[in-house]
Design a protein around this motif. Structure first.
Motif, mmCIF file in Angstrom:
data_model
loop_
_atom_site.group_PDB
_atom_site.id
_atom_site.type_symbol
_atom_site.label_atom_id
_atom_site.label_comp_id
_atom_site.label_asym_id
_atom_site.label_seq_id
_atom_site.Cartn_x
_atom_site.Cartn_y
_atom_site.Cartn_z
ATOM 1 N N ALA A 252 32.935 -45.328 9.492
ATOM 2 C CA ALA A 252 33.213 -46.510 8.436
ATOM 3 C C ALA A 252 32.689 -46.267 7.229
ATOM 4 N N GLN A 253 31.350 -45.351 7.360
ATOM 5 C CA GLN A 253 30.766 -45.186 5.958
ATOM 6 C C GLN A 253 29.899 -43.839 6.185
ATOM 7 N N VAL A 254 29.286 -43.073 4.898
ATOM 8 C CA VAL A 254 28.821 -41.859 5.007
ATOM 9 C C VAL A 254 27.863 -42.105 4.120
ATOM 10 N N SER A 255 26.595 -41.059 4.432
ATOM 11 C CA SER A 255 25.319 -41.164 3.540
ATOM 12 C C SER A 255 25.502 -40.304 2.407
ATOM 13 N N ASN A 256 24.718 -40.916 1.146
ATOM 14 C CA ASN A 256 25.031 -40.252 -0.043
ATOM 15 C C ASN A 256 24.438 -38.870 -0.108
ATOM 16 N N LYS A 257 23.432 -38.676 0.778
ATOM 17 C CA LYS A 257 22.855 -37.440 0.714
ATOM 18 C C LYS A 257 22.728 -36.717 2.296
ATOM 19 N N LEU A 258 22.560 -35.483 2.397
ATOM 20 C CA LEU A 258 22.912 -34.778 3.701
ATOM 21 C C LEU A 258 21.730 -34.944 4.279
ATOM 22 N N PRO A 259 21.640 -35.420 5.565
ATOM 23 C CA PRO A 259 20.407 -35.519 6.357
ATOM 24 C C PRO A 259 20.095 -34.172 6.950
ATOM 25 N N ASP A 260 18.724 -33.912 7.648
ATOM 26 C CA ASP A 260 18.648 -33.045 8.220
ATOM 27 C C ASP A 260 19.176 -33.051 9.672
ATOM 28 N N LYS A 261 19.194 -31.916 10.492
ATOM 29 C CA LYS A 261 19.736 -31.850 11.598
ATOM 30 C C LYS A 261 19.139 -32.697 12.788
ATOM 31 N N ASP A 262 18.056 -32.741 12.937
ATOM 32 C CA ASP A 262 17.223 -33.749 13.835
ATOM 33 C C ASP A 262 17.435 -35.115 13.700
#
Length: 279
Positions: A252-262
């Motif tokens: 439904a929505q995505v983050s504005n920044k790329l989170p880390d893998k964990d």
């Protein structure tokens, strides 16, 4: 004249530990009552509220989709200082946070800054570590598609040849015959997603998340990513085998920044397939 003696102040009456604990208990119960009432106003209701542990219930926003999945995770701290919830359905993602009146929002500030106290770390430490299951073909008891399901796909212009090449099978599950989409890496079974004709979905639990049709993009220069397994099969019928689908539909929505893998749980399938996607 001798100075008038000042009577010594009477010593403060010691308060017993039981009195203090009773007051703390009342305050805690009052906080908990407020948190529960605020959650109920959001539409969250549990048959039994448990403290200090994560509970699952149906999300009032998406109602668990067509499968009525208990996708909403609800947590209330034992001291009643806050409660929070998150829906883990990819096309919902509803989340929230609440506190009782009069409690400073210190925890939220710590959470945002990454400075959590020992109690917060203890909650995380007590969460169970997810163990990835290794599936075996014989355990799933998959069968070739029956004539009715082959016809179901042919009505969608998907041929028996394409179904065989993608190992689309069937299985009896919950007293129903369901379509089984097998997720494979290097031809090895990694996961399995089930679909009823009525479009109700379920998956094998605790398996590694990967893209559907992963082996088809191993040597591909260009990659097409679609929303569902049938979309991937349809693209193949159109002549595009360099296609994969995501396992949980579009978010439904995505983050504005790329989170880390964990921390990127929703898109773990992309991290798990990173070597196939890197240029």
């Amino acid at each position: 004249a001798p100075a008038e003696a000042v009577p010594a102040a009477a010593p403060a009456t010691p308060r017993s530990r039981n009195v203090r604990s009773m007051e703390e208990r009342r305050a805690c119960e009052e906080r908990l009552g407020q948190v529960v009432e605020k959650m109920k106003k959001e539409g969250i209701d549990m048959s039994q509220w448990r403290l200090g542990t994560f509970q699952r219930t149906i999300c009032p926003q998406c109602e668990g989709g067509s499968t009525e999945e208990r996708s909403l995770s609800v947590f209330i701290r034992e001291d009643g200082t806050h409660g929070n919830w998150t829906c883990f359905r990819a096309n919902c993602g509803w989340k929230g946070y609440t506190q009782p009146d009069g409690v400073p929002k210190a925890y939220q500030a710590k959470k945002d800054s990454g400075n959590e106290n020992e109690s917060d770390q203890e909650v995380k430490a007590n969460q169970p570590v997810k163990v990835i299951r290794k599936l075996r073909e014989e355990d799933l008891r998959l069968e070739p598609l029956c004539d009715e399901l082959v016809t179901y796909f042919s009505e969608r212009m998907i041929s028996a040849k394409t179904l065989r090449r993608n190992n689309v099978s069937q299985r009896k599950r919950n007293n129903k015959i369901v379509i089984a989409f097998t997720y494979r890496r290097d031809k090895v079974l990694v996961g399995c997603k089930y679909r009823e004709v009525s479009k109700k979905f379920s998956q094998e639990a605790n398996t590694e998340k990967i893209l559907y049709g992963l082996d088809d993009i191993k040597q591909a220069r260009d990659i097409i990513i679609v929303e569902g397994e049938i979309d991937k099969l349809s693209m193949e019928e159109a002549g595009y085998c360099n296609c994969v689908s995501v396992p949980d539909g579009a978010p439904a929505q995505v983050s504005n920044k790329l989170p880390d893998k964990d921390h990127d749980k929703k898109y773990s399938y992309l991290w798990n397939c990173k070597e196939y996607l890197d240029p």
